[in-house]
Design an enzyme around this catalytic site. Structure first.
Site, PDB file in Angstrom:
ATOM      1  N   SER A   1       0.863  -1.193   0.000  1.00 46.11           N
ATOM      2  CA  SER A   1       0.000   0.000   0.000  1.00 46.11           C
ATOM      3  C   SER A   1       0.890   1.230   0.000  1.00 46.11           C
ATOM      4  O   SER A   1       2.048   1.182   0.454  1.00 46.11           O
ATOM      5  CB  SER A   1      -0.889   0.010   1.242  1.00 46.11           C
ATOM      6  OG  SER A   1      -1.484   1.275   1.441  1.00 46.11           O
TER       7      SER A   1
ATOM      8  N   TYR B   1      -1.579  -1.430  10.006  1.00 46.88           N
ATOM      9  CA  TYR B   1      -1.678  -1.589   8.559  1.00 46.88           C
ATOM     10  C   TYR B   1      -0.409  -1.093   7.878  1.00 46.88           C
ATOM     11  O   TYR B   1       0.206  -1.795   7.066  1.00 46.88           O
ATOM     12  CB  TYR B   1      -2.900  -0.834   8.036  1.00 46.88           C
ATOM     13  CG  TYR B   1      -3.112  -0.959   6.543  1.00 46.88           C
ATOM     14  CD1 TYR B   1      -3.557  -2.159   5.996  1.00 46.88           C
ATOM     15  CD2 TYR B   1      -2.872   0.119   5.694  1.00 46.88           C
ATOM     16  CE1 TYR B   1      -3.753  -2.280   4.628  1.00 46.88           C
ATOM     17  CE2 TYR B   1      -3.063   0.012   4.327  1.00 46.88           C
ATOM     18  CZ  TYR B   1      -3.504  -1.192   3.799  1.00 46.88           C
ATOM     19  OH  TYR B   1      -3.697  -1.303   2.451  1.00 46.88           O
TER      20      TYR B   1
END
Length: 258
Positions: free
Chosen positions: A144, A157
């Protein structure tokens, strides 16, 4: 373009999700036999049904990636049945945690490390020896933009997605002499059809989305296809000299601008 994926078997983790499902569809359209792995078998079954309706070949596979023994047994069975896994898309991951570090839930941290990072390790470790033995393999891991730049309120995350970059590069180094490529894609936010909305309309749907789109040089958010098309290329014969790369799919949001 023919990506040379006919007669290849592609395993996609998190296949029932938004990006994973499109990964499956595009790989199947390129001729691969797709194994849609997800702990949510109903979601994976929907993806497989769509692929079969379009004339492709796919099947579902249920597996808890955090259970190392289950992963090993599952991959061993697939290897025996399908003759090996040629393509691995490490897509499964959780992105729902939102809290600053001082308030972060320890259990959520442990959960995200187990799924996003260790789960990816578990399935890759099980698949890799077969690729090495056959002298051909494609591994694409979904990180990401948060793995590059951090994410406010996204400690678990961002940390796990950053770790996946190091993992993917290590796989590239270790696999290079064995015909195995490993690359990482790092998307910004993807929102499907909402990406087509003008900023003023998007703001009415979600102010947060609109702020990100406005900060993106292309002035739009991403679509799942933006990510999946790149993944399909990285799995192709044409990409056999591309390895160890981290490729952003961001519309330029990660660029420095005044």
């Amino acid at each position: 373009m023919d990506f040379g994926l006919d007669e290849k078997t592609a395993l996609v983790t998190g296949a029932g999700g938004r990006i994973g499902s499109v990964d499956c569809e595009i790989l199947a359209a390129e001729g691969a036999e797709v194994i849609a792995l997800d702990i949510d078998t109903d979601a994976a079954r929907t993806v497989v049904d769509d692929i079969e309706d379009a004339g492709g070949t796919a099947r579902t596979l249920e597996c808890d990636l955090t259970d190392r023994d289950e992963v090993a047994e599952t991959i061993s069975a697939v290897d025996e049945d399908a003759g090996g896994i040629d393509v691995l898309i490490n897509n499964a991951g959780l992105v729902d945690a939102r809290d600053k570090v001082e308030d972060f839930d320890d259990e959520i941290w442990d959960r995200d490390v187990a799924v996003n990072l260790t789960g990816t390790y578990n399935v890759t470790r099980a698949v890799y020896p077969g690729m090495k033995e056959r002298g051909w393999g494609r591994i694409v891991t979904v990180s990401s933009v948060a793995g590059w730049h951090g994410g406010f309120g996204q400690a678990s995350y961002a940390a796990t997605k950053s770790a996946l970059i190091g993992f993917g590069k290590t796989l590239a180094l270790e696999g290079a002499q064995h015909g195995i490529t490993s690359n990482v894609v790092a998307p910004s936010i993807v929102v499907g059809a909402l990406a087509d909305l003008p900023l003023d309309q998007l703001e009415q749907v979600d102010e947060h989305f609109a702020r990100i789109a406005e900060a993106t040089p292309m002035r739009r958010l991403g679509r799942e296809e933006d990510v999946a098309n790149l993944i399909a290329y990285l799995c192709s014969e044409q990409a056999d000299y591309v390895t160890g790369q981290v490729v952003g799919v961001t519309g330029g949001v990660d660029l420095f601008s005044f």
